[in-house]
Design an enzyme around this catalytic site. Structure first.
Site, PDB file in Angstrom:
ATOM      1  NE  ARG A 155       0.800  10.457  10.086  1.00 48.45           N
ATOM      2  CZ  ARG A 155       0.232   9.454   9.437  1.00 48.45           C
ATOM      3  NH1 ARG A 155      -0.873   8.920   9.909  1.00 48.45           N
ATOM      4  NH2 ARG A 155       0.769   8.981   8.329  1.00 48.45           N
TER       5      ARG A 155
ATOM      6  CB  CYS B  84      -4.725  10.717  12.250  1.00 47.07           C
ATOM      7  SG  CYS B  84      -3.160   9.872  12.263  1.00 47.07           S
TER       8      CYS B  84
ATOM      9  NE  ARG C 168      -4.338  12.825   9.596  1.00 46.46           N
ATOM     10  CZ  ARG C 168      -5.571  12.346   9.657  1.00 46.46           C
ATOM     11  NH1 ARG C 168      -5.872  11.197   9.086  1.00 46.46           N
ATOM     12  NH2 ARG C 168      -6.498  13.019  10.290  1.00 46.46           N
TER      13      ARG C 168
ATOM     14  NE  ARG D   4      -6.682   4.457   6.338  1.00 46.53           N
ATOM     15  CZ  ARG D   4      -5.779   5.062   7.071  1.00 46.53           C
ATOM     16  NH1 ARG D   4      -5.974   5.239   8.357  1.00 46.53           N
ATOM     17  NH2 ARG D   4      -4.667   5.506   6.550  1.00 46.53           N
TER      18      ARG D   4
ATOM     19  CG  ASP E 229       3.499   1.492   9.393  1.00 45.51           C
ATOM     20  OD1 ASP E 229       3.114   2.337  10.217  1.00 45.51           O
ATOM     21  OD2 ASP E 229       3.696   1.770   8.190  1.00 45.51           O
TER      22      ASP E 229
ATOM     23  CB  ILE F 204       7.939   6.719  14.239  1.00 48.49           C
ATOM     24  CG1 ILE F 204       9.147   5.785  14.093  1.00 48.49           C
ATOM     25  CG2 ILE F 204       7.643   7.458  12.935  1.00 48.49           C
ATOM     26  CD1 ILE F 204      10.453   6.418  13.681  1.00 48.49           C
TER      27      ILE F 204
ATOM     28  CE  LYS G  85      -1.456   1.625   4.039  1.00 49.15           C
ATOM     29  NZ  LYS G  85      -1.268   3.000   4.504  1.00 49.15           N
ATOM     30  CG  ASN G  86       2.392   2.757   3.494  1.00 48.94           C
ATOM     31  OD1 ASN G  86       1.222   3.075   3.231  1.00 48.94           O
ATOM     32  ND2 ASN G  86       2.838   2.611   4.729  1.00 48.94           N
TER      33      ASN G  86
HETATM   34  N1  EPU Z   1       6.886  14.680  10.560  1.00 45.39           N
HETATM   35  C1  EPU Z   1       7.013  16.010  10.822  1.00 45.39           C
HETATM   36  N2  EPU Z   1       6.855  16.872   9.760  1.00 45.39           N
HETATM   37  C2  EPU Z   1       6.611  16.452   8.502  1.00 45.39           C
HETATM   38  C3  EPU Z   1       6.488  15.080   8.252  1.00 45.39           C
HETATM   39  C4  EPU Z   1       6.630  14.201   9.311  1.00 45.39           C
HETATM   40  O1  EPU Z   1       7.225  16.416  11.941  1.00 45.39           O
HETATM   41  O2  EPU Z   1       6.492  17.301   7.597  1.00 45.39           O
HETATM   42  C5  EPU Z   1       7.023  13.712  11.681  1.00 45.39           C
HETATM   43  C6  EPU Z   1       5.748  12.908  11.891  1.00 45.39           C
HETATM   44  O3  EPU Z   1       4.839  13.591  12.713  1.00 45.39           O
HETATM   45  C7  EPU Z   1       6.281  11.642  12.536  1.00 45.39           C
HETATM   46  C8  EPU Z   1       7.639  11.469  11.857  1.00 45.39           C
HETATM   47  O4  EPU Z   1       7.989  12.748  11.324  1.00 45.39           O
HETATM   48  O5  EPU Z   1       6.452  11.860  13.907  1.00 45.39           O
HETATM   49  C9  EPU Z   1       7.686  10.454  10.751  1.00 45.39           C
HETATM   50  O6  EPU Z   1       6.605  10.654   9.884  1.00 45.39           O
HETATM   51  P1  EPU Z   1       6.649  10.299   8.338  1.00 45.39           P
HETATM   52  O7  EPU Z   1       6.533  11.560   7.559  1.00 45.39           O
HETATM   53  O8  EPU Z   1       7.822   9.430   8.039  1.00 45.39           O
HETATM   54  O9  EPU Z   1       5.313   9.470   8.172  1.00 45.39           O
HETATM   55  P2  EPU Z   1       4.401   9.483   6.906  1.00 45.39           P
HETATM   56  O10 EPU Z   1       5.261   9.662   5.706  1.00 45.39           O
HETATM   57  O11 EPU Z   1       3.256  10.403   7.107  1.00 45.39           O
HETATM   58  C10 EPU Z   1       4.574   6.938   6.349  1.00 45.39           C
HETATM   59  C11 EPU Z   1       3.630   5.791   6.220  1.00 45.39           C
HETATM   60  C12 EPU Z   1       3.077   5.441   7.580  1.00 45.39           C
HETATM   61  C13 EPU Z   1       4.249   5.063   8.478  1.00 45.39           C
HETATM   62  C14 EPU Z   1       5.258   6.201   8.529  1.00 45.39           C
HETATM   63  C15 EPU Z   1       6.505   5.871   9.315  1.00 45.39           C
HETATM   64  C16 EPU Z   1       2.778   6.093   3.989  1.00 45.39           C
HETATM   65  C17 EPU Z   1       1.643   6.427   3.106  1.00 45.39           C
HETATM   66  N3  EPU Z   1       2.567   6.169   5.302  1.00 45.39           N
HETATM   67  O12 EPU Z   1       3.825   8.003   6.902  1.00 45.39           O
HETATM   68  O13 EPU Z   1       2.221   4.324   7.406  1.00 45.39           O
HETATM   69  O14 EPU Z   1       3.794   4.784   9.770  1.00 45.39           O
HETATM   70  O15 EPU Z   1       5.656   6.562   7.199  1.00 45.39           O
HETATM   71  O16 EPU Z   1       7.149   4.765   8.790  1.00 45.39           O
HETATM   72  O17 EPU Z   1       3.841   5.719   3.510  1.00 45.39           O
HETATM   73  C18 EPU Z   1       0.419   2.904   7.896  1.00 45.39           C
HETATM   74  O18 EPU Z   1       0.600   2.342   6.802  1.00 45.39           O
HETATM   75  O19 EPU Z   1      -0.319   2.419   8.792  1.00 45.39           O
HETATM   76  C19 EPU Z   1       1.104   4.164   8.178  1.00 45.39           C
HETATM   77  C20 EPU Z   1       0.704   5.002   9.130  1.00 45.39           C
END
Ligand code: EPU
Length: 419
Positions: free
Chosen positions: A122, A117, A93, A399, A307, A329, A22-23
């Protein structure tokens, strides 16, 4: 609202075939916005987040043709509306993944800001800051972020203050069409980032170093159509590995990439689970032995994936001793603990740590899924619990897990859906 009913106590046995990730599929779909030519993607899992992303692409003006076999053809010939509305972003998101491609391709993008969320705040400040460094003008109003780059983006060095997966992907997609060289440093090293880069390279992008913490991109004038197969879902494969272990079963997980699961496999072995590689793309898990508690801390890849944290907590409820699980994280990713406790687990939450004391026999109960991975953790607990568990709000699991009941049923689980 759909509910799952699981009668626990059956050791799972047989084969499970992993779906596409998915990701990885989500950024791949967003990447289709970068070209006016058709892109064909294979092994796109038919899960709700993917349907949401497909709707979002259609909203911008792209045509999306999904097939039942998991192939999706996207043709973004014209993008009349480079926008991601609140209604879509609030349910997923990862919608912010269209920000980079839209501004790179059309010179402007308007994307609703995601709220918090169940698992944390996020924010997308790192996406916005990175785009600014590539020359976009960013403004915020009425809950939307607006990016403008009427004369195109230009290459720059973007250092991420903290590692962000979709932030890295968003900037990578923006940089492929920027003028000159972009260097992304402290980039996410997740396999999904490398998979996205592979697709972009097939589309004509020039990228080096994806999968490491420094990615170099030489911008090109335009991209063209391509065909690409999405990598296997390591989180789904990991969830089934834990399912085999927690039920004392014997499962062969096919079509997975063992290397992507190295951190989980190491922890499972430490806990006393027999996990073996069977050829290059399969893993066999045999449970049934005594489980020992182990400590675990989530980290960015190649560390232990956040995850899989909730699922691992479920496993630790069945392990002898005290296990300290630290979540680094997301700030609020222990929502499953309370529900697991209702099933008989002994878990104490102390800030970013969960202290799991085991082994505790679990009993079926009525529980509520709070997010995608928390719901997977409840399914795992239900599979080993005595009696019947009713899991409410299973739309969370829909999802991200393709055909979850069918896959579990095929290996012996007693599971059914009701409304
Ligand atoms: N963060 C910031 N600012 C930003 C972006 C992120 O502070 O602009 C913080 C976040 O709040 C968090 C950390 O950095 O504390 C890491 O967040 P990240 O951006 O890596 O998460 P994401 O890209 O929103 C993806 C996956 C998530 C997975 C995380 C961590 C996708 C679509 N989603 O989210 O997947 O948990 O990376 O590995 O790739 C899931 O599939 O259940 C899921 C939540």
């Amino acid at each position: 609202m759909d509910k799952l009913i699981i009668e626990g106590g059956v050791p799972l046995a047989g084969e499970v075939v992993t779906s596409g990730a998915k990701n990885s599929a989500l950024p791949a779909l967003a990447a289709c916005l970068l070209t006016s030519e058709p892109v064909v993607l294979h092994r796109i899992p038919r899960v709700r987040d993917i349907r949401t992303m497909e709707k979002l692409l259609e909203y911008t003006g792209a045509s999306v043709e999904p097939n039942a076999d998991g192939t999706v053809r996207v043709h973004a010939a014209n993008l009349e509306r480079p926008e991601a509305p609140y209604d879509v972003v609030k349910t997923m998101r990862a919608s912010s993944l269209v920000l980079g491609p839209l501004v790179a391709r059309t010179g402007r993008a308007r994307v609703s800001l995601p709220g918090g969320c169940a698992i944390g705040a996020r924010p997308i400040n790192l996406h916005m800051h990175g785009l600014e460094q590539l020359g976009a003008t960013i403004s915020q109003s009425h809950g939307y972020v607006e990016a403008q780059a009427p004369n195109g983006l230009r290459g720059a060095t973007v250092h991420f203050d903290r590692i962000t997966v979709t932030g890295t992907e968003d900037l990578l997609m923006a940089a492929v069409l920027a003028k000159g060289e972009t260097v992304l440093s402290n980039a996410a090293r997740e396999p999904e980032v490398a998979d996205l880069a592979e697709l972009l390279i097939k589309m004509g992008a020039q990228i080096e170093g994806a999968g490491t913490s420094t990615i170099r991109i030489q911008g090109v004038e335009s991209l063209h159509g391509a065909e690409h197969t999405i990598i296997p879902d390591r989180i789904e494969a990991g969830t089934f590995l834990i399912a085999g272990a927690i039920t004392g079963g014997d499962l062969l997980i096919r079509r997975c990439v063992p290397e992507h699961l190295a951190a989980l496999i190491a922890k499972m072995r430490q806990a006393g689970v027999d996990v073996r590689e069977e050829g290059a793309d399969a893993l066999r898990v045999k449970g049934g032995g005594k489980l020992r508690s182990v400590d675990m801390t989530t980290e960015e890849h190649p560390g232990f994936a956040t995850d899989l944290q909730a699922q691992f907590v479920a496993l630790m409820t069945q392990a002898e001793g005290i296990s300290f699980i630290t979540e680094t994280i997301f700030e609020n990713r222990f929502m499953h603990a309370q529900e697991l406790s209702r099933m008989g687990a002994n878990i104490r939450i102390d800030g970013r740590k969960a202290v799991v004391a085991g082994a505790t026999p679990l009993t079926g109960a009525q529980v509520i899924a709070s997010d995608l991975r928390a719901s997977a953790s409840l399914v795992l607990a239900a599979l080993v619990a005595k009696g019947e568990t009713l899991i409410d709000r299973v739309y969370h699991i829909d999802r991200g897990y393709e055909k979850i009941e069918q896959k579990l049923e095929a290996v012996g689980a007693k599971i059914r859906r009701t409304d």
